[in-house]
Design an enzyme around this catalytic site. Structure first.
Site, PDB file in Angstrom:
ATOM      1  N   ARG A 160       0.853  -1.178  -0.081  1.00  0.00           N
ATOM      2  CA  ARG A 160      -0.136   0.012   0.136  1.00  0.00           C
ATOM      3  C   ARG A 160       0.809   1.412  -0.083  1.00  0.00           C
ATOM      4  O   ARG A 160       0.429   2.373  -0.571  1.00  0.00           O
ATOM      5  CB  ARG A 160      -0.987  -0.166   0.982  1.00  0.00           C
ATOM      6  CG  ARG A 160      -2.094  -0.701   0.980  1.00  0.00           C
ATOM      7  CD  ARG A 160      -3.367   0.144   1.594  1.00  0.00           C
ATOM      8  NE  ARG A 160      -2.874  -0.036   3.245  1.00  0.00           N
ATOM      9  CZ  ARG A 160      -3.667  -0.204   4.162  1.00  0.00           C
ATOM     10  NH1 ARG A 160      -4.829  -0.615   4.052  1.00  0.00           N
ATOM     11  NH2 ARG A 160      -3.132  -0.484   5.313  1.00  0.00           N
ATOM     12  N   HIS A 214       7.484 -23.398   6.410  1.00  0.00           N
ATOM     13  CA  HIS A 214       8.896 -23.348   5.862  1.00  0.00           C
ATOM     14  C   HIS A 214       9.818 -24.415   6.503  1.00  0.00           C
ATOM     15  O   HIS A 214      10.945 -24.772   6.177  1.00  0.00           O
ATOM     16  CB  HIS A 214       9.523 -22.106   6.403  1.00  0.00           C
ATOM     17  CG  HIS A 214       9.936 -21.926   7.773  1.00  0.00           C
ATOM     18  ND1 HIS A 214       8.956 -21.397   8.863  1.00  0.00           N
ATOM     19  CD2 HIS A 214      10.803 -21.798   8.678  1.00  0.00           C
ATOM     20  CE1 HIS A 214       9.370 -21.356  10.058  1.00  0.00           C
ATOM     21  NE2 HIS A 214      10.533 -21.613   9.934  1.00  0.00           N
ATOM     22  N   HIS A 264       4.420 -26.909  11.722  1.00  0.00           N
ATOM     23  CA  HIS A 264       5.611 -27.638  11.878  1.00  0.00           C
ATOM     24  C   HIS A 264       5.840 -28.842  12.570  1.00  0.00           C
ATOM     25  O   HIS A 264       6.431 -29.869  11.843  1.00  0.00           O
ATOM     26  CB  HIS A 264       6.704 -26.546  12.457  1.00  0.00           C
ATOM     27  CG  HIS A 264       6.429 -25.136  11.768  1.00  0.00           C
ATOM     28  ND1 HIS A 264       6.168 -24.939  10.680  1.00  0.00           N
ATOM     29  CD2 HIS A 264       6.531 -23.861  12.362  1.00  0.00           C
ATOM     30  CE1 HIS A 264       6.217 -23.544  10.347  1.00  0.00           C
ATOM     31  NE2 HIS A 264       6.470 -23.014  11.625  1.00  0.00           N
ATOM     32  N   LYS A 268       8.587 -21.679  23.883  1.00  0.00           N
ATOM     33  CA  LYS A 268       9.412 -20.229  23.733  1.00  0.00           C
ATOM     34  C   LYS A 268      10.337 -20.099  24.926  1.00  0.00           C
ATOM     35  O   LYS A 268       9.629 -20.610  26.058  1.00  0.00           O
ATOM     36  CB  LYS A 268       8.548 -19.256  23.438  1.00  0.00           C
ATOM     37  CG  LYS A 268       7.952 -19.183  21.796  1.00  0.00           C
ATOM     38  CD  LYS A 268       7.602 -18.129  21.152  1.00  0.00           C
ATOM     39  CE  LYS A 268       7.326 -18.295  19.707  1.00  0.00           C
ATOM     40  NZ  LYS A 268       7.998 -18.529  18.957  1.00  0.00           N
ATOM     41  N   ASP A 317       0.432 -22.233  16.616  1.00  0.00           N
ATOM     42  CA  ASP A 317       1.566 -21.392  15.874  1.00  0.00           C
ATOM     43  C   ASP A 317       2.623 -22.533  15.426  1.00  0.00           C
ATOM     44  O   ASP A 317       3.390 -22.292  14.650  1.00  0.00           O
ATOM     45  CB  ASP A 317       2.409 -20.508  16.971  1.00  0.00           C
ATOM     46  CG  ASP A 317       3.545 -19.990  16.257  1.00  0.00           C
ATOM     47  OD1 ASP A 317       3.162 -19.291  15.175  1.00  0.00           O
ATOM     48  OD2 ASP A 317       4.675 -19.786  16.803  1.00  0.00           O
ATOM     49  N   LYS A 326      13.499 -26.921   5.203  1.00  0.00           N
ATOM     50  CA  LYS A 326      14.811 -27.056   5.945  1.00  0.00           C
ATOM     51  C   LYS A 326      15.623 -28.207   5.476  1.00  0.00           C
ATOM     52  O   LYS A 326      15.086 -29.385   5.157  1.00  0.00           O
ATOM     53  CB  LYS A 326      14.642 -27.168   7.547  1.00  0.00           C
ATOM     54  CG  LYS A 326      14.099 -25.903   8.172  1.00  0.00           C
ATOM     55  CD  LYS A 326      13.870 -26.199   9.607  1.00  0.00           C
ATOM     56  CE  LYS A 326      13.039 -24.854  10.324  1.00  0.00           C
ATOM     57  NZ  LYS A 326      14.358 -23.898  10.534  1.00  0.00           N
TER      58      LYS A 326
HETATM   59  C1  BG6 Z   1       6.990 -19.619  12.743  1.00  0.00           C
HETATM   60  C2  BG6 Z   1       6.677 -19.273  14.042  1.00  0.00           C
HETATM   61  O1  BG6 Z   1       6.325 -20.224  11.812  1.00  0.00           O
HETATM   62  O2  BG6 Z   1       8.437 -20.535  13.062  1.00  0.00           O
HETATM   63  C3  BG6 Z   1       7.347 -18.534  15.004  1.00  0.00           C
HETATM   64  O3  BG6 Z   1       5.228 -18.313  13.994  1.00  0.00           O
HETATM   65  C4  BG6 Z   1       8.615 -19.482  15.421  1.00  0.00           C
HETATM   66  O4  BG6 Z   1       6.659 -18.630  16.236  1.00  0.00           O
HETATM   67  C5  BG6 Z   1       9.209 -19.939  14.098  1.00  0.00           C
HETATM   68  O5  BG6 Z   1       9.555 -18.604  15.931  1.00  0.00           O
HETATM   69  C6  BG6 Z   1      10.421 -20.940  14.371  1.00  0.00           C
HETATM   70  O6  BG6 Z   1      10.933 -20.974  12.890  1.00  0.00           O
HETATM   71  P1  BG6 Z   1      12.608 -21.516  13.014  1.00  0.00           P
HETATM   72  O7  BG6 Z   1      12.904 -21.787  11.348  1.00  0.00           O
HETATM   73  O8  BG6 Z   1      13.484 -20.514  13.487  1.00  0.00           O
HETATM   74  O9  BG6 Z   1      12.588 -22.852  13.719  1.00  0.00           O
END
Ligand code: BG6
Length: 484
Positions: A51, A178, A240, A331, A235, A182
């Site tokens: 934007r 993501h 993941h 965390k 999250d 890895k």
């Molecule tokens: C993200 C989460 O998808 O992955 C984060 O939203 C998290 O909270 C992160 O910290 C961790 O990714 P990585 O690659 O640092 O293990």
């Protein structure tokens, strides 16, 4: 060993949310690295769209600053950066209005791959998808990339899938997790399906249990608002961690191809038992004692959002029925360390007698910080003094095995974006997979909100709440230490 870099010649990659945090931290620096590695052909172009009113020249400076900040400079980068910036354009665009769309249309070329990265909140997915069509920007083979969170439960994920399906085929939709990009996660498949050694042992008969740990040292940081609505379960675990679980537990796919792999992952999710209440522990990190500090980071003072979750999962199929899977993520833990540990059973009989101690093989797949694979084996302790046994690691830390240069892996995002351009969906989640994953975690979250039980506090820098330890102790097992 020289890695083979195949240039991906011609594409227009549009990043919606081109000035956002993800673009700045991951997408743009990642693309630069691919450029620097020679993977972007002469006809590759990147268009930021957002934007903010800005000229392309100003956006190029934004990109330069992002690369400077988030890509550790190496020799020769200065020479590359101008070449990279020359491929960058910017359009000011309103996802919910008509501003900028004709400018974007005018910039795009025919006969090149078109990819649209939705690096924006899911609330905008529908608007973007619709406008890409009304402005005739979406070509029949274009691709869209969507980020997590993909919904917040099965219902919302299904609604999002339906919205996207109104405009795009499933083969055009790339749902990013993501973790699948890895290096070690992909190596997990190579280890399992590229070697004869492990697969015959990969079942309840030989595997006592499997532990999956994703431990972070960081807190919630500036993402408190998002995180307070999500928590560790939404999250990290629903996406993941479950993806890791699927790759570890799935049957061998007939080939390394998108649907063959995703079908097998889906079967794992469908075979997961519902999780009993006593098999889940949720925790929240405690702050410094100042009520106004850390807990607020998680949300607000009365937040009941979990920043830690541990659980025991069971997969009801022939391969895994008697092998529990223990998952934990959190965390503000002691170390940043993520690994999958496959703990094999004891040898059926010790010929060395009771004094030789208790030994087990453990295959550890380390995701971070030092990516690699380690197999713990029992050997005779060298030297005189009879048959004393010790456990030693057969260690394959990639950086050591391959040399630092070869081990300079692409970041997960780089790899995944290039897969989008190449049209390879193997490492992306299919719609039904995401819905099924929500289907498994939804009842757990629902029970938490029904009972209203707050998460258990744990100290910053610890290994999480004590109850998480109990989750394993009661089964006569223990977590591996969290160590970087
Ligand atoms: C993200 C989460 O998808 O992955 C984060 O939203 C998290 O909270 C992160 O910290 C961790 O990714 P990585 O690659 O640092 O293990």
């Amino acid at each position: 060993m020289v890695s083979r870099v195949i240039p991906v010649e011609s594409f227009d990659l549009v990043i919606f949310g081109g000035t956002g945090d993800l673009a700045r931290r991951k997408i743009l620096p990642g693309l630069f690295r691919r450029y620097r590695a020679g993977q972007m052909g002469a006809e590759a172009r990147i268009i930021g769209a957002a934007r903010s009113e800005m000229e392309s020249a100003a956006y190029r400076e934004f990109v330069r600053a992002a690369v400077d900040e988030f890509h550790p400079a190496t020799a020769g980068d200065a020479a590359h950066i101008d070449g990279f910036l020359a491929r960058i354009e910017y359009v000011t665009l309103d996802a919910r209005g008509e501003t900028g769309w004709s400018d974007l249309a005018a910039l795009l070329r025919d006969d090149v791959v078109r990819a649209f990265y939705f690096s924006v909140g899911p609330a905008l997915f529908g608007d973007l998808a619709e406008r890409l069509h009304t402005h005739q920007i979406a070509s029949p083979d274009c691709r869209i990339v969507v980020e997590k969170p993909f919904g917040r439960d099965m219902q919302t994920a299904r609604a999002l899938n339906r919205t996207l399906a109104q405009h795009f085929e499933e083969t055009q939709i790339y749902r990013i997790d993501h973790y699948l990009g890895k290096e070690t996660v992909q190596n997990l498949m190579a280890i399992r399906f590229g070697n004869m050694l492990f697969e015959p042992l990969w079942n309840s008969q030989y595997v006592d249990h499997i532990q999956i740990t994703v431990a972070e040292q960081v807190g919630v940081g500036g993402r408190g608002d998002y995180y307070d609505r999500a928590g560790a379960m939404r999250d990290m675990l629903q996406n993941h961690m479950m993806q890791l679980l699927c790759l570890i537990a799935m049957e061998p796919p007939a080939k390394f191809a998108p649907d063959a792999v995703r079908d097998e992952k889906l079967k794992v999710i469908r075979a997961l038992d519902p999780v009993a209440r006593e098999d889940v522990v949720r925790g929240q990190y405690e702050g410094t004692g100042d009520k106004n500090s850390d807990r607020i980071e998680v949300g607000n003072r009365d937040s009941t959002t979990e920043s830690f979750v541990a659980m025991r999962a069971r997969i009801s199929n022939w391969r895994w029925a008697a092998t529990p899977f223990y998952l934990r993520t959190g965390k503000r833990l002691r170390d940043r360390a993520s690994e999958i540990a496959v703990v094999f059973k004891d040898a059926p009989h010790s010929i060395f007698g009771a004094k030789s101690g208790h030994h087990r093989n453990i295959l550890t797949i380390k995701l971070q910080p030092n990516e690699g694979i380690e197999l713990g084996v029992t050997i005779k302790e060298p030297g005189p003094g009879g048959m004393r046994l010790v456990d030693v690691p057969l260690d394959m830390t990639f950086a050591e095995a391959l040399g630092p240069e070869e081990a300079d892996f692409p970041d997960a995002y780089e790899r995944l974006i290039m897969d989008v351009i190449r049209g390879n969906q193997t490492l992306f989640m299919r719609g039904d997979e995401v819905e099924a994953a929500w289907g498994w975690v939804d009842p757990i979250i629902a029970e938490w909100s029904e009972t209203g039980e707050p998460p258990l506090p744990y100290a910053t820098g610890s290994s999480g709440p004590d109850d998480a330890l109990m989750l394993m102790h009661r089964d006569g097992r223990r977590w591996r230490e969290i160590r970087a």
